[in-house]
Design an enzyme around this catalytic site. Sequence first.
Site, PDB file in Angstrom:
ATOM      1  N   GLU A  64       0.767  -1.313  -0.010  1.00 60.29           N
ATOM      2  CA  GLU A  64       0.082  -0.097   0.082  1.00 60.29           C
ATOM      3  C   GLU A  64       0.739   1.309   0.049  1.00 60.29           C
ATOM      4  O   GLU A  64       2.096   1.129   0.129  1.00 60.29           O
ATOM      5  CB  GLU A  64      -0.733   0.066   1.227  1.00 60.29           C
ATOM      6  CG  GLU A  64      -1.981  -1.134   1.022  1.00 60.29           C
ATOM      7  CD  GLU A  64      -3.168  -1.379   1.776  1.00 60.29           C
ATOM      8  OE1 GLU A  64      -3.048  -0.420   2.964  1.00 60.29           O
ATOM      9  OE2 GLU A  64      -4.029  -2.106   1.829  1.00 60.29           O
ATOM     10  N   CYS A  73      -1.962  -4.793  -5.451  1.00 60.40           N
ATOM     11  CA  CYS A  73      -2.347  -6.014  -4.954  1.00 60.40           C
ATOM     12  C   CYS A  73      -1.417  -7.264  -4.697  1.00 60.40           C
ATOM     13  O   CYS A  73      -0.305  -7.110  -5.867  1.00 60.40           O
ATOM     14  CB  CYS A  73      -3.620  -6.568  -5.692  1.00 60.40           C
ATOM     15  SG  CYS A  73      -5.258  -5.463  -5.616  1.00 60.40           S
ATOM     16  N   GLU A  75      -1.527 -10.131  -5.722  1.00 55.54           N
ATOM     17  CA  GLU A  75      -1.654 -11.137  -7.028  1.00 55.54           C
ATOM     18  C   GLU A  75      -0.933 -10.579  -8.172  1.00 55.54           C
ATOM     19  O   GLU A  75       0.043 -11.192  -8.976  1.00 55.54           O
ATOM     20  CB  GLU A  75      -2.943 -11.442  -7.614  1.00 55.54           C
ATOM     21  CG  GLU A  75      -3.977 -11.833  -6.426  1.00 55.54           C
ATOM     22  CD  GLU A  75      -4.694 -11.114  -5.676  1.00 55.54           C
ATOM     23  OE1 GLU A  75      -4.153 -10.216  -5.169  1.00 55.54           O
ATOM     24  OE2 GLU A  75      -5.979 -11.412  -5.168  1.00 55.54           O
ATOM     25  N   CYS A 112      -9.501  -9.494  -6.895  1.00 58.69           N
ATOM     26  CA  CYS A 112     -10.101  -8.387  -7.351  1.00 58.69           C
ATOM     27  C   CYS A 112     -10.238  -8.335  -9.008  1.00 58.69           C
ATOM     28  O   CYS A 112      -9.537  -9.042  -9.655  1.00 58.69           O
ATOM     29  CB  CYS A 112      -9.706  -7.107  -6.816  1.00 58.69           C
ATOM     30  SG  CYS A 112      -8.239  -6.472  -7.464  1.00 58.69           S
ATOM     31  N   CYS A 115      -7.000  -7.780 -10.774  1.00 64.22           N
ATOM     32  CA  CYS A 115      -5.993  -8.742 -10.800  1.00 64.22           C
ATOM     33  C   CYS A 115      -6.478  -9.813 -11.659  1.00 64.22           C
ATOM     34  O   CYS A 115      -5.773 -10.544 -12.251  1.00 64.22           O
ATOM     35  CB  CYS A 115      -5.924  -9.279  -9.342  1.00 64.22           C
ATOM     36  SG  CYS A 115      -4.784  -8.036  -8.290  1.00 64.22           S
TER      37      CYS A 115
END
Length: 161
Positions: A64, A73, A75, A112, A115
Amino acid sequence: MKEIKKESTIYVFDDLQELPSDVAYLMEKAMQARSRAYAPYSNFEVGAALLLDNGEIITGNNQENASYPSGLCAERTAIYYAGSQYPEAKVIRMAISASSKMTATDTPIPPCGACRQAMVEYEVKQIHDIELYFMGAKGAVAKSNSVVNLLPFVFDKTVLF
Ligand code: THU
């Protein structure tokens, strides 16, 4: 006008113990990666581990940023690293585990949409399905036989030329 219907199927294992041992091993790698996530803003930690056809296991976690959209993310961190280091290798499967300091994560948590889009690029490139296994911090583990199964009506290179 006609209707076009696409179905998605996932398979749900009761817990880690029900997984084949090599898949459980990969999920443990994802959980270890999850514990190294940098998620001070959402407190939602995700780890991913992917197996390449050369035997390598690549892991990643969410990173982040104070400028929220600059984060990435788990992935995509993992699959972009794999693509950058082993451009000729095929991704066989990816295991994903998510946990939260705010809420219970004992049911499978799917990747998500962004991803899925990133992962399907490699599935198309390598002409080989990528198995996905995803879970929360504990409990049931879901399996999708491919990325496109989670992304019907996919946007991929076939629309570009
Ligand atoms: N996150 C992932 O790492 N993977 C996903 O598939 C969904 C969300 C991260 C992004 C952000 O750091 C946090 O989880 C909350 O959305």
